[in-house]
Design a protein around this motif. Structure first.
Motif, PDB file in Angstrom:
ATOM      1  N   GLU A 115      26.491 -54.417   6.261  1.00 52.27           N
ATOM      2  CA  GLU A 115      27.041 -55.745   6.550  1.00 52.27           C
ATOM      3  C   GLU A 115      28.188 -56.046   5.591  1.00 52.27           C
ATOM      4  OE1 GLU A 115      23.887 -58.732   8.306  1.00 52.27           O
ATOM      5  OE2 GLU A 115      23.127 -57.864   6.442  1.00 52.27           O
ATOM      6  N   ALA A 116      29.256 -55.260   5.727  1.00 51.09           N
ATOM      7  CA  ALA A 116      30.403 -55.424   4.845  1.00 51.09           C
ATOM      8  C   ALA A 116      31.678 -55.370   5.668  1.00 51.09           C
ATOM      9  CB  ALA A 116      30.424 -54.333   3.781  1.00 51.09           C
ATOM     10  N   ILE A 117      32.715 -55.970   5.128  1.00 45.76           N
ATOM     11  CA  ILE A 117      34.004 -55.911   5.798  1.00 45.76           C
ATOM     12  C   ILE A 117      34.708 -54.606   5.477  1.00 45.76           C
ATOM     13  CG2 ILE A 117      36.283 -56.986   5.941  1.00 45.76           C
ATOM     14  CD1 ILE A 117      34.932 -59.664   5.365  1.00 45.76           C
ATOM     15  N   ALA A 118      34.606 -54.180   4.232  1.00 46.98           N
ATOM     16  CA  ALA A 118      35.245 -52.941   3.818  1.00 46.98           C
ATOM     17  C   ALA A 118      34.356 -51.751   4.166  1.00 46.98           C
ATOM     18  CB  ALA A 118      35.518 -52.975   2.315  1.00 46.98           C
ATOM     19  N   VAL A 119      34.921 -50.563   4.001  1.00 40.00           N
ATOM     20  CA  VAL A 119      34.178 -49.321   4.245  1.00 40.00           C
ATOM     21  C   VAL A 119      33.820 -48.714   2.900  1.00 40.00           C
ATOM     22  CG1 VAL A 119      34.216 -47.061   5.327  1.00 40.00           C
ATOM     23  CG2 VAL A 119      35.465 -48.962   6.364  1.00 40.00           C
ATOM     24  N   PHE A 120      32.536 -48.645   2.611  1.00 37.45           N
ATOM     25  CA  PHE A 120      32.064 -48.087   1.360  1.00 37.45           C
ATOM     26  C   PHE A 120      31.413 -46.725   1.582  1.00 37.45           C
ATOM     27  CE2 PHE A 120      32.934 -51.627  -1.334  1.00 37.45           C
ATOM     28  CZ  PHE A 120      32.846 -52.748  -0.517  1.00 37.45           C
ATOM     29  N   ALA A 121      31.385 -45.929   0.536  1.00 35.63           N
ATOM     30  CA  ALA A 121      30.818 -44.594   0.643  1.00 35.63           C
ATOM     31  C   ALA A 121      29.438 -44.475   0.015  1.00 35.63           C
ATOM     32  CB  ALA A 121      31.759 -43.577  -0.007  1.00 35.63           C
ATOM     33  N   ALA A 122      29.022 -45.458  -0.754  1.00 34.90           N
ATOM     34  CA  ALA A 122      27.749 -45.358  -1.464  1.00 34.90           C
ATOM     35  C   ALA A 122      26.593 -45.626  -0.513  1.00 34.90           C
ATOM     36  CB  ALA A 122      27.718 -46.361  -2.606  1.00 34.90           C
ATOM     37  N   PRO A 123      25.653 -44.692  -0.391  1.00 35.72           N
ATOM     38  CA  PRO A 123      24.554 -44.889   0.557  1.00 35.72           C
ATOM     39  C   PRO A 123      23.694 -46.112   0.252  1.00 35.72           C
ATOM     40  CG  PRO A 123      24.181 -42.947  -0.810  1.00 35.72           C
ATOM     41  CD  PRO A 123      25.577 -43.388  -1.066  1.00 35.72           C
ATOM     42  N   GLN A 124      23.637 -46.505  -1.006  1.00 39.57           N
ATOM     43  CA  GLN A 124      22.776 -47.645  -1.341  1.00 39.57           C
ATOM     44  C   GLN A 124      23.317 -48.953  -0.800  1.00 39.57           C
ATOM     45  OE1 GLN A 124      24.132 -45.497  -3.527  1.00 39.57           O
ATOM     46  NE2 GLN A 124      24.974 -46.539  -5.326  1.00 39.57           N
ATOM     47  N   ARG A 125      24.575 -48.958  -0.357  1.00 44.79           N
ATOM     48  CA  ARG A 125      25.142 -50.172   0.234  1.00 44.79           C
ATOM     49  C   ARG A 125      24.655 -50.399   1.651  1.00 44.79           C
ATOM     50  NH1 ARG A 125      28.738 -53.527  -1.646  1.00 44.79           N
ATOM     51  NH2 ARG A 125      28.746 -54.256   0.510  1.00 44.79           N
ATOM     52  N   PHE A 126      24.202 -49.345   2.292  1.00 46.13           N
ATOM     53  CA  PHE A 126      23.885 -49.420   3.708  1.00 46.13           C
ATOM     54  C   PHE A 126      22.453 -49.906   3.902  1.00 46.13           C
ATOM     55  CE2 PHE A 126      27.552 -47.593   5.881  1.00 46.13           C
ATOM     56  CZ  PHE A 126      28.289 -47.195   4.783  1.00 46.13           C
ATOM     57  N   ASP A 127      22.313 -50.843   4.816  1.00 51.91           N
ATOM     58  CA  ASP A 127      21.042 -51.538   4.982  1.00 51.91           C
ATOM     59  C   ASP A 127      20.133 -50.906   6.026  1.00 51.91           C
ATOM     60  OD1 ASP A 127      23.332 -54.096   4.787  1.00 51.91           O
ATOM     61  OD2 ASP A 127      21.796 -53.866   3.243  1.00 51.91           O
ATOM     62  N   PHE A 128      20.717 -50.285   7.017  1.00 52.54           N
ATOM     63  CA  PHE A 128      19.935 -49.760   8.139  1.00 52.54           C
ATOM     64  C   PHE A 128      20.343 -48.320   8.406  1.00 52.54           C
ATOM     65  CE2 PHE A 128      18.247 -53.853   8.858  1.00 52.54           C
ATOM     66  CZ  PHE A 128      19.277 -54.761   8.683  1.00 52.54           C
ATOM     67  N   TRP A 129      19.345 -47.497   8.738  1.00 51.97           N
ATOM     68  CA  TRP A 129      19.551 -46.063   8.919  1.00 51.97           C
ATOM     69  C   TRP A 129      18.876 -45.586  10.193  1.00 51.97           C
ATOM     70  CZ3 TRP A 129      22.273 -42.978   5.419  1.00 51.97           C
ATOM     71  CH2 TRP A 129      22.666 -43.606   4.239  1.00 51.97           C
ATOM     72  N   GLY A 130      19.478 -44.587  10.815  1.00 46.19           N
ATOM     73  CA  GLY A 130      18.840 -43.896  11.907  1.00 46.19           C
ATOM     74  C   GLY A 130      17.902 -42.828  11.391  1.00 46.19           C
ATOM     75  N   GLN A 131      17.283 -42.102  12.326  1.00 48.52           N
ATOM     76  CA  GLN A 131      16.282 -41.098  11.948  1.00 48.52           C
ATOM     77  C   GLN A 131      16.905 -39.738  11.649  1.00 48.52           C
ATOM     78  OE1 GLN A 131      17.058 -41.818  15.024  1.00 48.52           O
ATOM     79  NE2 GLN A 131      17.312 -39.797  15.960  1.00 48.52           N
ATOM     80  N   GLY A 132      18.163 -39.574  11.999  1.00 42.56           N
ATOM     81  CA  GLY A 132      18.868 -38.331  11.717  1.00 42.56           C
ATOM     82  C   GLY A 132      18.861 -37.362  12.876  1.00 42.56           C
ATOM     83  N   THR A 133      19.870 -36.504  12.907  1.00 41.65           N
ATOM     84  CA  THR A 133      19.959 -35.442  13.900  1.00 41.65           C
ATOM     85  C   THR A 133      20.417 -34.171  13.196  1.00 41.65           C
ATOM     86  OG1 THR A 133      20.872 -34.821  16.065  1.00 41.65           O
ATOM     87  CG2 THR A 133      22.352 -36.029  14.591  1.00 41.65           C
ATOM     88  N   GLN A 134      19.786 -33.055  13.521  1.00 42.22           N
ATOM     89  CA  GLN A 134      20.053 -31.789  12.825  1.00 42.22           C
ATOM     90  C   GLN A 134      21.313 -31.130  13.384  1.00 42.22           C
ATOM     91  OE1 GLN A 134      18.223 -30.095  10.226  1.00 42.22           O
ATOM     92  NE2 GLN A 134      20.079 -28.814  10.248  1.00 42.22           N
ATOM     93  N   VAL A 135      22.182 -30.722  12.491  1.00 42.26           N
ATOM     94  CA  VAL A 135      23.345 -29.907  12.842  1.00 42.26           C
ATOM     95  C   VAL A 135      23.228 -28.591  12.084  1.00 42.26           C
ATOM     96  CG1 VAL A 135      25.841 -29.676  12.653  1.00 42.26           C
ATOM     97  CG2 VAL A 135      24.837 -31.866  13.332  1.00 42.26           C
ATOM     98  N   THR A 136      23.259 -27.482  12.823  1.00 38.85           N
ATOM     99  CA  THR A 136      23.174 -26.164  12.218  1.00 38.85           C
ATOM    100  C   THR A 136      24.374 -25.343  12.669  1.00 38.85           C
ATOM    101  OG1 THR A 136      20.760 -26.251  12.232  1.00 38.85           O
ATOM    102  CG2 THR A 136      21.775 -24.100  11.927  1.00 38.85           C
ATOM    103  N   VAL A 137      25.122 -24.828  11.699  1.00 36.40           N
ATOM    104  CA  VAL A 137      26.304 -24.036  11.979  1.00 36.40           C
ATOM    105  C   VAL A 137      26.033 -22.616  11.522  1.00 36.40           C
ATOM    106  CG1 VAL A 137      28.790 -23.809  11.680  1.00 36.40           C
ATOM    107  CG2 VAL A 137      27.728 -26.079  11.617  1.00 36.40           C
ATOM    108  N   SER A 138      26.067 -21.691  12.453  1.00 35.43           N
ATOM    109  CA  SER A 138      25.807 -20.295  12.128  1.00 35.43           C
ATOM    110  C   SER A 138      27.105 -19.558  11.828  1.00 35.43           C
ATOM    111  CB  SER A 138      25.078 -19.615  13.279  1.00 35.43           C
ATOM    112  OG  SER A 138      25.894 -19.600  14.438  1.00 35.43           O
ATOM    113  N   SER A 139      27.000 -18.581  10.945  1.00 36.26           N
ATOM    114  CA  SER A 139      28.207 -17.822  10.560  1.00 36.26           C
ATOM    115  C   SER A 139      28.422 -16.617  11.456  1.00 36.26           C
ATOM    116  CB  SER A 139      28.085 -17.384   9.103  1.00 36.26           C
ATOM    117  OG  SER A 139      26.911 -16.621   8.932  1.00 36.26           O
TER     118      SER A 139
END
Length: 124
Positions: A100-124
């Motif tokens: 809930e901010a006007i600016a864009v911050f990079a610190a994760p502790q600023r963010f109030d709500f999170w999703g459950q995540g999605t796995q990305v796997t990149v093979s070589s």
């Protein structure tokens, strides 16, 4: 409160592309700056990209600049992460988050709500 659900992860070869989506529900989506973070096994969660409420301002980690693009569609309550030229070191669980901010911050502790995540796997 806002609920976030990521999708679009998967397995891709190095050099390939994926597009992640994060659908929001609950409070007004435009009230939040949005961010994408990732966490690899044994590592801390790190900022990947962020976008302001209107979409007019974006911010990227140096490791993904020129390869990843964040965007949002406020009419669809969705934020996207287009990932091109993927590398094995991009392998991680990717999370979207709302701040809930006007600016864009990079610190994760600023963010109030999170999703459950999605796995990305990149093979070589």
């Amino acid at each position: 409160q806002v609920q976030l659900v990521e999708s679009g992860g998967g397995l891709v070869q190095a050099g390939g592309s994926l597009r992640l989506s994060c659908a929001a529900s609950g409070r007004t989506f435009i009230s939040y700056a949005m961010g994408w973070f990732r966490q690899a096994p044994g590592k801390e969660r790190e900022f990947v990209a962020g976008i302001s409420r209107s979409g007019g301002n974006t911010r990227y980690a140096d490791s993904v600049k020129g390869r990843f693009t964040i965007s949002r569609d406020n009419a669809k309550n969705t934020v996207y992460l287009q990932m091109n030229s993927l590398k094995p070191e991009d392998t991680a669980v990717y999370y979207c988050a709302a701040d809930e901010a006007i600016a864009v911050f990079a610190a994760p502790q600023r963010f109030d709500f999170w999703g459950q995540g999605t796995q990305v796997t990149v093979s070589s």
